[in-house]
Every structure is written in structure tokens, then in C-alpha cells.
Design a protein around this motif. Structure first.
Motif, PDB file in Angstrom:
ATOM      1  N   THR A   5      37.176  48.850  42.405  1.00  9.81           N
ATOM      2  CA  THR A   5      38.262  49.529  43.107  1.00  9.81           C
ATOM      3  C   THR A   5      39.452  49.795  42.193  1.00  9.81           C
ATOM      4  OG1 THR A   5      39.132  47.425  43.909  1.00  9.81           O
ATOM      5  CG2 THR A   5      37.611  48.611  45.370  1.00  9.81           C
ATOM      6  N   GLY A   6      39.247  49.633  40.886  1.00 15.50           N
ATOM      7  CA  GLY A   6      40.274  49.977  39.917  1.00 15.50           C
ATOM      8  C   GLY A   6      41.288  48.876  39.647  1.00 15.50           C
ATOM      9  N   ARG A   7      41.074  47.708  40.201  1.00 14.88           N
ATOM     10  CA  ARG A   7      42.003  46.600  39.963  1.00 14.88           C
ATOM     11  C   ARG A   7      41.437  45.716  38.852  1.00 14.88           C
ATOM     12  NH1 ARG A   7      42.821  45.371  46.266  1.00 14.88           N
ATOM     13  NH2 ARG A   7      41.213  43.886  45.700  1.00 14.88           N
ATOM     14  N   VAL A   8      41.370  46.299  37.671  1.00 18.27           N
ATOM     15  CA  VAL A   8      40.700  45.658  36.534  1.00 18.27           C
ATOM     16  C   VAL A   8      41.418  44.386  36.096  1.00 18.27           C
ATOM     17  CG1 VAL A   8      39.822  46.000  34.184  1.00 18.27           C
ATOM     18  CG2 VAL A   8      39.774  47.885  35.809  1.00 18.27           C
ATOM     19  N   ALA A   9      42.743  44.398  36.076  1.00 17.91           N
ATOM     20  CA  ALA A   9      43.480  43.198  35.657  1.00 17.91           C
ATOM     21  C   ALA A   9      43.173  42.029  36.587  1.00 17.91           C
ATOM     22  CB  ALA A   9      44.971  43.475  35.620  1.00 17.91           C
ATOM     23  N   GLN A  10      43.095  42.296  37.882  1.00 22.71           N
ATOM     24  CA  GLN A  10      42.764  41.238  38.833  1.00 22.71           C
ATOM     25  C   GLN A  10      41.305  40.802  38.668  1.00 22.71           C
ATOM     26  OE1 GLN A  10      44.225  43.543  42.237  1.00 22.71           O
ATOM     27  NE2 GLN A  10      45.348  41.700  42.832  1.00 22.71           N
ATOM     28  N   ALA A  11      40.440  41.750  38.352  1.00 23.70           N
ATOM     29  CA  ALA A  11      39.034  41.418  38.123  1.00 23.70           C
ATOM     30  C   ALA A  11      38.901  40.495  36.917  1.00 23.70           C
ATOM     31  CB  ALA A  11      38.215  42.689  37.916  1.00 23.70           C
ATOM     32  N   ILE A  12      39.648  40.784  35.866  1.00 23.38           N
ATOM     33  CA  ILE A  12      39.614  39.938  34.666  1.00 23.38           C
ATOM     34  C   ILE A  12      40.000  38.512  35.027  1.00 23.38           C
ATOM     35  CG2 ILE A  12      40.796  39.487  32.467  1.00 23.38           C
ATOM     36  CD1 ILE A  12      40.716  42.566  32.006  1.00 23.38           C
ATOM     37  N   GLN A  13      41.038  38.352  35.806  1.00 30.81           N
ATOM     38  CA  GLN A  13      41.466  37.007  36.212  1.00 30.81           C
ATOM     39  C   GLN A  13      40.380  36.319  37.049  1.00 30.81           C
ATOM     40  OE1 GLN A  13      44.019  35.453  34.851  1.00 30.81           O
ATOM     41  NE2 GLN A  13      44.286  37.355  33.724  1.00 30.81           N
ATOM     42  N   ALA A  14      39.732  37.073  37.920  1.00 39.15           N
ATOM     43  CA  ALA A  14      38.666  36.492  38.750  1.00 39.15           C
ATOM     44  C   ALA A  14      37.469  36.075  37.897  1.00 39.15           C
ATOM     45  CB  ALA A  14      38.235  37.498  39.820  1.00 39.15           C
ATOM     46  N   TYR A  15      37.084  36.898  36.923  1.00 42.91           N
ATOM     47  CA  TYR A  15      35.970  36.538  36.040  1.00 42.91           C
ATOM     48  C   TYR A  15      36.317  35.305  35.212  1.00 42.91           C
ATOM     49  CZ  TYR A  15      33.996  41.141  37.114  1.00 42.91           C
ATOM     50  OH  TYR A  15      33.486  42.246  37.747  1.00 42.91           O
ATOM     51  N   LYS A  16      37.567  35.228  34.740  1.00 49.37           N
ATOM     52  CA  LYS A  16      37.983  34.058  33.971  1.00 49.37           C
ATOM     53  C   LYS A  16      37.934  32.796  34.829  1.00 49.37           C
ATOM     54  CE  LYS A  16      41.321  35.347  30.644  1.00 49.37           C
ATOM     55  NZ  LYS A  16      42.725  35.739  30.388  1.00 49.37           N
TER      56      LYS A  16
END
Length: 86
Positions: A5-16
Motif C-alpha cells: 500500500t506504499g507505506r514502505v518505511a512502516q513495512a521496513i520497521q515491521a520486517y525488522k
């Protein structure tokens, strides 16, 4: 979903966060590498492509991960160096 959904920065935090809970979760490394590629951070992506390959060397996405490692190394003029055992 965050990434899609284009929220890549939040995705990065979730993957971390996922990797803190399960460091050997290969798919999290793969998806984090993809997210870093989207944010144009190839050196950060490189670490996770390499981790993915170690965890899933023969899986269906391992060739893509290997290609990404080579592309990043070539574009940045980097080389992999192995340490000799002490």
C-alpha cells in the motif's frame, strides 16, 4: 500489506521487528531487502539478500536474490571478502 500500500518505511520497521523475533525467517529477509531496494538503499538490501540466500539457498527465489547481490556489488564497485579462520 504495508509495503503493497506504499507505506514502505512502516513495512521496513515491521520486517525488522519480525526479524528480531525470528532472525532465521527467510521471507522477512527477502521482503526487507525488496523494501530497501524500493527506498534506494542497496547496501542495506545487500545484507538481507545475503541472509536470505544462506537461509534458503535452493528455494524458488534464491536465484533472484543471488542476482540482486551481484547487481549491487557491481553497481557499487564492492567485493565480497572472506576472512580466513583464526
Amino acid at each position: 500489506m504495508l509495503d503493497e500500500t506504499g507505506r514502505v518505511a512502516q513495512a521496513i520497521q515491521a520486517y525488522k521487528a519480525a526479524l528480531q523475533l525470528a532472525p532465521t525467517y527467510a521471507d522477512a529477509h527477502y521482503n526487507l531487502a525488496l523494501a530497501y531496494e524500493k527506498t534506494r538503499e542497496p547496501r542495506k538490501a545487500l545484507r538481507h539478500w545475503q541472509a536470505y540466500i544462506k537461509l534458503d539457498a535452493n528455494g524458488p527465489w534464491s536465484m533472484h536474490a543471488r542476482n540482486q547481490v551481484q547487481r549491487i556489488l557491481q553497481s557499487d564497485g564492492l567485493k565480497l571478502v572472506q576472512r580466513k579462520p583464526s
